[in-house]
Design an enzyme around this catalytic site. Sequence first.
Site, short mmCIF file in Angstrom:
data_model
loop_
_atom_site.label_atom_id
_atom_site.label_comp_id
_atom_site.label_asym_id
_atom_site.label_seq_id
_atom_site.Cartn_x
_atom_site.Cartn_y
_atom_site.Cartn_z
N ASP A 180 -10.48 37.81 -13.08
CA ASP A 180 -10.20 36.51 -12.45
C ASP A 180 -11.04 36.33 -11.19
O ASP A 180 -11.36 37.31 -10.51
CB ASP A 180 -8.70 36.45 -12.12
CG ASP A 180 -8.25 35.03 -11.83
OD1 ASP A 180 -9.00 34.07 -12.13
OD2 ASP A 180 -7.13 34.87 -11.29
N GLY A 181 -11.35 35.07 -10.90
CA GLY A 181 -12.02 34.75 -9.64
C GLY A 181 -13.46 34.27 -9.79
O GLY A 181 -14.13 34.02 -8.78
N TRP B 145 -15.51 32.40 -6.79
CA TRP B 145 -16.72 33.11 -6.32
C TRP B 145 -17.89 32.13 -6.29
O TRP B 145 -18.66 32.08 -5.33
CB TRP B 145 -17.01 34.26 -7.29
CG TRP B 145 -18.21 35.10 -6.97
CD1 TRP B 145 -18.24 36.24 -6.22
CD2 TRP B 145 -19.57 34.87 -7.40
NE1 TRP B 145 -19.52 36.73 -6.17
CE2 TRP B 145 -20.36 35.91 -6.88
CE3 TRP B 145 -20.18 33.88 -8.17
CZ2 TRP B 145 -21.73 36.00 -7.10
CZ3 TRP B 145 -21.54 33.96 -8.39
CH2 TRP B 145 -22.30 35.01 -7.86
N HIS C 94 -19.14 32.40 -14.04
CA HIS C 94 -18.89 33.09 -15.31
C HIS C 94 -20.11 33.94 -15.70
O HIS C 94 -19.95 35.05 -16.22
CB HIS C 94 -18.58 32.08 -16.41
CG HIS C 94 -17.29 31.32 -16.15
ND1 HIS C 94 -16.15 31.94 -15.71
CD2 HIS C 94 -16.99 30.00 -16.25
CE1 HIS C 94 -15.19 31.03 -15.56
NE2 HIS C 94 -15.67 29.85 -15.87
N LEU D 83 -16.25 54.90 -26.21
CA LEU D 83 -15.41 53.87 -25.58
C LEU D 83 -15.15 52.76 -26.58
O LEU D 83 -16.08 52.31 -27.27
CB LEU D 83 -16.14 53.27 -24.36
CG LEU D 83 -15.45 52.11 -23.66
CD1 LEU D 83 -14.26 52.62 -22.83
CD2 LEU D 83 -16.42 51.35 -22.73
N GLU E 55 0.66 50.73 -15.28
CA GLU E 55 0.65 50.59 -13.83
C GLU E 55 -0.17 49.34 -13.51
O GLU E 55 -1.25 49.14 -14.09
CB GLU E 55 0.01 51.82 -13.17
CG GLU E 55 0.76 53.11 -13.40
CD GLU E 55 2.15 53.10 -12.76
OE1 GLU E 55 2.32 52.47 -11.71
OE2 GLU E 55 3.06 53.74 -13.33
C1 FPP Z 1 -11.09 33.62 -14.89
O1 FPP Z 1 -11.69 33.21 -13.70
C2 FPP Z 1 -12.14 33.95 -15.80
C3 FPP Z 1 -12.32 33.36 -17.01
C4 FPP Z 1 -11.44 32.30 -17.55
C5 FPP Z 1 -13.47 33.72 -17.83
C6 FPP Z 1 -13.80 35.17 -17.84
C7 FPP Z 1 -15.14 35.29 -18.35
C8 FPP Z 1 -16.06 36.14 -17.90
C9 FPP Z 1 -15.81 37.19 -16.91
C10 FPP Z 1 -17.41 35.99 -18.44
C11 FPP Z 1 -17.88 37.20 -19.05
C12 FPP Z 1 -17.23 37.58 -20.29
C13 FPP Z 1 -17.91 37.76 -21.42
C14 FPP Z 1 -17.24 38.37 -22.58
C15 FPP Z 1 -19.30 37.38 -21.56
P1 FPP Z 1 -11.52 31.73 -13.25
O2 FPP Z 1 -12.63 30.93 -13.79
O3 FPP Z 1 -10.16 31.22 -13.62
O4 FPP Z 1 -11.67 31.87 -11.71
P2 FPP Z 1 -10.91 31.03 -10.60
O5 FPP Z 1 -9.46 31.46 -10.64
O6 FPP Z 1 -11.59 31.47 -9.36
O7 FPP Z 1 -11.10 29.58 -10.91
#
Ligand code: FPP
Length: 243
Positions: free
Chosen positions: A15-16, A20, A32, A127, A198
């Site tokens: 998340d984040g 960011w 992303h 893994l 955990e």
């Molecule tokens: C949540 O952060 C993140 C997502 C909904 C997407 C996660 C995707 C990736 C980390 C991209 C890489 C993954 C792959 C498999 C290529 P958010 O967008 O909700 O962040 P925010 O809370 O700051 O808005």
Amino acid sequence: MERDLRPLHLGIIMDGNGRWATARGLPRTAGHRAGAVALRRVVEWAAASHEVNTLTAFAFSSDNWQRSSEEVGALMGLFGHYLRSERRSCRRQGVRLSVIGRRDRLSDDLRDEIAVAERLTAGGGRLTLRIAVDYSARYAILRALGRMGTKESDPERFGRVLSSLDGGPAVQPVDLLIRTGGEQRLSDFLLWECAYAELYFTSVMWPDFGSDDLDVALNAFHRRERRFGGLPSSTPAVQAGAA
Ligand code: FPP
């Protein structure tokens, strides 16, 4: 306290990304993309570490379809790109890649990319990397129940069916769940599998998360006493009710 040396199943809620990017004046999609780089870093670390044998990363929840079509489109494009660009290095590193979640709402192209990546990396023994896309734990539990019948009453067996629902290998329950980005909730991720996980929450935004942060999280994990409903190992037998 003795360190738990069994290889771990690590779950990560990445998340984040959006915050960011916004903090840097960038579009959310740039966050992303940076998140994909962070995932590659963590996978490389996990494949080399011997501490982790399974990593499940939450990339797209079934509730994320509510986001703008631009963001959803960018994420789907990024998943396809990630599978294409990472499958060979996963194979080299002994990483078996599998995707969990619904496939019926993904594009044919993405479904094909998933099938190729899973096939190419099927021999990976270091893994197991599971990427959760269009994933909802509640929906997965209902699917597993449907597959086994409602009379099933063996939680171990149910857990095995649940974890291999989408054709990947059966995996152990989650040992450590990390959520970046400062929120402290599970958001419908691996609800059954996290029964005794955990939980570790950090305010670090996912694109900034790296091996130092992993070390901190794992050290915190090893300081925890996992009791699985039992008593602390230091409890004297007489106090614990032994005859
Ligand atoms: C949540 O952060 C993140 C997502 C909904 C997407 C996660 C995707 C990736 C980390 C991209 C890489 C993954 C792959 C498999 C290529 P958010 O967008 O909700 O962040 P925010 O809370 O700051 O808005």
